[in-house]
Design a protein around this motif. Structure first.
Motif, PDB file in Angstrom:
ATOM      1  N   GLN A 105      -2.617   0.315   6.899  1.00  0.00           N
ATOM      2  CA  GLN A 105      -3.197   1.551   7.173  1.00  0.00           C
ATOM      3  C   GLN A 105      -2.846   2.095   8.690  1.00  0.00           C
ATOM      4  O   GLN A 105      -2.912   3.253   8.749  1.00  0.00           O
ATOM      5  CB  GLN A 105      -4.748   1.440   6.780  1.00  0.00           C
ATOM      6  CG  GLN A 105      -4.975   1.494   5.320  1.00  0.00           C
ATOM      7  CD  GLN A 105      -6.444   0.948   5.088  1.00  0.00           C
ATOM      8  OE1 GLN A 105      -7.045   0.501   5.877  1.00  0.00           O
ATOM      9  NE2 GLN A 105      -6.730   1.019   3.721  1.00  0.00           N
ATOM     10  N   SER A 159      -7.960   8.778   7.282  1.00  0.00           N
ATOM     11  CA  SER A 159      -7.488   9.919   6.827  1.00  0.00           C
ATOM     12  C   SER A 159      -8.788  10.975   7.214  1.00  0.00           C
ATOM     13  O   SER A 159      -8.492  12.109   7.496  1.00  0.00           O
ATOM     14  CB  SER A 159      -7.467  10.022   5.101  1.00  0.00           C
ATOM     15  OG  SER A 159      -8.598   9.732   4.803  1.00  0.00           O
ATOM     16  N   SER A 166      -0.788  10.112   2.672  1.00  0.00           N
ATOM     17  CA  SER A 166      -2.309  10.411   2.545  1.00  0.00           C
ATOM     18  C   SER A 166      -3.251   9.281   2.141  1.00  0.00           C
ATOM     19  O   SER A 166      -4.067   8.965   3.090  1.00  0.00           O
ATOM     20  CB  SER A 166      -2.509  11.719   1.424  1.00  0.00           C
ATOM     21  OG  SER A 166      -2.119  12.882   1.861  1.00  0.00           O
ATOM     22  N   GLU A 167      -2.759   8.600   1.187  1.00  0.00           N
ATOM     23  CA  GLU A 167      -3.598   7.303   0.584  1.00  0.00           C
ATOM     24  C   GLU A 167      -3.434   6.188   1.603  1.00  0.00           C
ATOM     25  O   GLU A 167      -4.323   5.361   2.027  1.00  0.00           O
ATOM     26  CB  GLU A 167      -3.495   7.202  -0.662  1.00  0.00           C
ATOM     27  CG  GLU A 167      -3.821   8.232  -1.677  1.00  0.00           C
ATOM     28  CD  GLU A 167      -3.878   7.936  -2.964  1.00  0.00           C
ATOM     29  OE1 GLU A 167      -3.183   6.780  -3.679  1.00  0.00           O
ATOM     30  OE2 GLU A 167      -4.003   8.802  -4.088  1.00  0.00           O
ATOM     31  N   ASP A 217       0.683  -1.306   0.073  1.00  0.00           N
ATOM     32  CA  ASP A 217       0.261   0.141   0.013  1.00  0.00           C
ATOM     33  C   ASP A 217       0.834   1.414  -0.035  1.00  0.00           C
ATOM     34  O   ASP A 217       0.412   2.350   0.580  1.00  0.00           O
ATOM     35  CB  ASP A 217      -0.845   0.031   1.300  1.00  0.00           C
ATOM     36  CG  ASP A 217      -1.688  -1.199   1.216  1.00  0.00           C
ATOM     37  OD1 ASP A 217      -1.642  -1.801   2.311  1.00  0.00           O
ATOM     38  OD2 ASP A 217      -2.534  -1.347   0.443  1.00  0.00           O
TER      39      ASP A 217
END
Lengths: 182, 182
Positions: free
Chosen positions: A139, B171, B164-165, A7
């Motif tokens: 994430q 986010s 960011s992604e 990612d």
């Protein structure tokens, strides 16, 4: 670790930031006059002192516990994070003590992260956030990094605003003074 | 110095920040992977590497020269500040070198500032900014401080946006990712 990619997150890139935040904030804030340390952007906003307490609470209850939760394959939602814990936890402690605590906890958590020996595939493992729904371990780790930087930016902005009026006409050039204007 | 107050600026409070910026930025940026150091927020924006060059140029041509200009009673406008000097000045230098240069120049400039033995009255002395018109020495010194913090915030924001992604649904909670969105 150089083989870890996922990612667009590389674990060693993430750890490079995570490992530097405590020293950077300590260099910025240690022994600074109270005027800076206790400044806020107004009612309901946090001082640099409050932010360090919040970062400590994250080290204790958020990042590593959630990483373990995901790696354990536990599909129940994460324990919600308490965003105001620092207002009780930091009581009676001075900023110097909090900075040392943050640095020690972070160092321990990065050692733990290394010991987890995460693979690229692990970064795609999923967990359940109590509000946001499905998220991945990658994430979570990217968020840990951005969360650090968000609060570094908040501390800089909060301290800058102490001098909003003192800068006179120059305030026109100092765009940080208008970020999150209330 | 504890007797110095003017326009809500205290010289010792200002110097407390000015003296900490180089160590804080060095702790944050030294030996960091290029991915972070060379990141920008898009065309026409600056990387952390560019910012350190800009801070160096300020140490050389802006703050102390302008303070001396005011103290000399020179009513002509200040020499305009070159906001893009770093794009030529930094060429061939690595970030580690730039951080050392910034720290050395800042240390020297703070020593110079102390040697100027500024009084409270001096902080009200006036000079002429080429664009902004009349300004005071106190405003110049407050601007020096806020300018540091503005660029600390910019560096944190620029690095945060690299992920960011990568942060996925998180986010939504990371407001720094939406500051200066283009």
């Amino acid at each position: 670790m150089s083989s870890m990619r996922g990612d667009s997150l590389r674990l060693d890139d993430a750890m490079a930031i995570l490992g530097r935040t405590p020293a950077s904030l300590t260099a910025l804030l240690k022994d600074l006059p109270e005027r800076w340390v206790q400044a806020t952007e107004g009612a309901g906003t946090w001082s640099p002192y409050d932010v360090i307490g919040h970062l400590i609470h994250g080290e204790r209850t958020d990042w590593i516990p959630r990483a373990r939760h995901i790696m354990a394959g536990d599909l129940r939602p994460f324990e919600p994070f308490d965003r105001t814990a620092q207002f009780t936890d930091s009581q009676g402690k001075n900023l110097g003590e909090l900075l040392v605590t943050f640095a020690e906890l972070r160092q321990g958590n990065l050692a733990t992260l290394l010991e987890m020996n995460l693979t690229n595939q692990d970064l795609s493992r999923r967990g359940m956030h109590p509000e946001l729904g499905q998220v991945t371990l990658g994430q979570l780790l990217a968020t840990w990094v951005v969360h650090d930087l968000d609060h570094v930016g908040q501390i800089a902005r909060t301290m800058a605003k102490v001098y909003s009026e003192s800068t006179g006409p120059w305030s026109a050039y100092l765009s940080i003074l208008r970020d999150r204007q209330r």
